[in-house]
Design an enzyme around this catalytic site. Sequence first.
Site, short mmCIF file in Angstrom:
data_model
loop_
_atom_site.label_atom_id
_atom_site.label_comp_id
_atom_site.label_asym_id
_atom_site.label_seq_id
_atom_site.Cartn_x
_atom_site.Cartn_y
_atom_site.Cartn_z
CE LYS A 107 -4.19 -1.99 1.93
NZ LYS A 107 -3.80 -3.40 2.07
C1 LIG Z 1 -4.54 -4.52 1.56
C2 LIG Z 1 -3.77 -5.79 1.46
C3 LIG Z 1 -4.15 -6.82 0.56
C4 LIG Z 1 -5.39 -6.77 -0.29
O1 LIG Z 1 -5.28 -5.88 -1.35
P1 LIG Z 1 -6.59 -5.42 -2.15
O2 LIG Z 1 -6.13 -4.42 -3.12
O3 LIG Z 1 -7.51 -4.81 -1.09
O4 LIG Z 1 -7.20 -6.63 -2.76
C5 LIG Z 1 -3.33 -7.95 0.47
N1 LIG Z 1 -2.23 -8.08 1.24
C6 LIG Z 1 -1.85 -7.12 2.13
C7 LIG Z 1 -0.63 -7.36 2.95
C8 LIG Z 1 -2.59 -5.95 2.26
O5 LIG Z 1 -2.21 -5.01 3.15
#
Ligand SMILES: *Cc1c(COP(=O)(O)O)cnc(C)c1O
Length: 430
Positions: A107
């Site tokens: 993210k």
């Molecule tokens: C947010 C997150 C996801 C999921 O991603 P999306 O885009 O919401 O499908 C997967 N793995 C981790 C470690 C995350 O923080």
Amino acid sequence: MQFYSLNHSSPKVSFKEAVIKGIAPDKGLYFPERIPKIDKKIFDRIDDYSHQELAYEMIKEFVGDDIPEADLKSIIEDTLNFDFPLVPIEEGIFCLELFHGPTMAFKDVGGRFMARCLSYFNKKQTTEVTVLVATSGDTGGAVASGFLGVKGVNVLILYPSGKVSAVQEKQLTTLGQNIKALEVDGTFDDCQAMVKTAFLDTEITDSIQLTSANSINVARWLPQMFYFAFAFKQLKDRSKKLVFSTPSGNFGNICAGFMAQQLGLPIHHFIAATNANRVVPNFMLNGVYEPLKSVATISNAMDVGDPSNFIRIREIFKDNFKQLQKNLSSYSFSDYQTREAMQDVHTETGYVMDPHGAVGYLGLKQYLKEQKKTQGVFLETAHPVKFLDVVEPVIQKRIPFPPQIEEIMDRKKVADSISTYDELKAFLLK
Ligand SMILES: *Cc1c(COP(=O)(O)O)cnc(C)c1O
């Protein structure tokens, strides 16, 4: 480029307005009015392009005139100042590590890009903006780190006391400067409810400018397209069919993958790998979308019962189920299978996966069982150190802290405790 609301009752807006608003007034997600094709030469001669140049080519049309070329390029340089290595795991299976940013979860890219766009749009404003965000773990850290030191922006993070990991709590509470943390005596849902109430409270919105850094914001969603091109660029053999397996929760990341495919990146198929939260695997069986209550798993960043970005994937395929089936497979895996995969891969190759990456790996293995002459990449969305309590007992080994984590573990936690909405309101109006 204009963006329309997927609920079709709000006017179209520019990139700038879509970023500032986050969600349309009719509560719909914003979607670009067209998806441009990239000049074929760029992906054909991908070795000639740096990560930053690729990213610029992929996103420039979406941003349009709202950010001039030189400024957009510098935002991208700043956002992508770390690596995205592609690691071979087994014959035909690669792992794209998306965890080399400041908070060690994927993210970071969306968080950093959005922070820099908002800061750019806010430059001429004299009033300060307050970003209010509730987090169950990773989102808050990435947003906080992305906005750290950004002028004119204050960040207030609400997190549920005792319900985030030790590493995550340090990431939320030790940054200082323009970042403040509120430790809420309650659950993640309580935090989210307080944030929603604040956005509707005119006593607050009349006196300060509130913004959300929610994952559906186009400035957090679109930069995730870059990952798929970065993986493609690092493949030795680009002539084999390529598939991606994405561990999915809110389906923003995989949806960005489909955007990259639409831009012209040669991707044969996608696999949406989920934990026990199997709304999309169910949908792919019969085309009926039924939200479920989320259940808790060891890959908790994907514990989502009604994934908000899935509607964008349906929009890309004009809601043609047959067409979607051709491009997407989706499988669900239990915590038992996830632990088993982490253990097997560690024993056989020495590679340590986090629980989210392990779900992605399982999805890829499942798909490749029936496919020949195909290579696959699974996305590793977090560093295993972020989920120490799950990973260490499985691999029976200590995971050393990487420098960005080591550095914060000794810092002092600073957070105000609150338990009611009125306390949040008093804090905002102070
Ligand atoms: C947010 C997150 C996801 C999921 O991603 P999306 O885009 O919401 O499908 C997967 N793995 C981790 C470690 C995350 O923080």
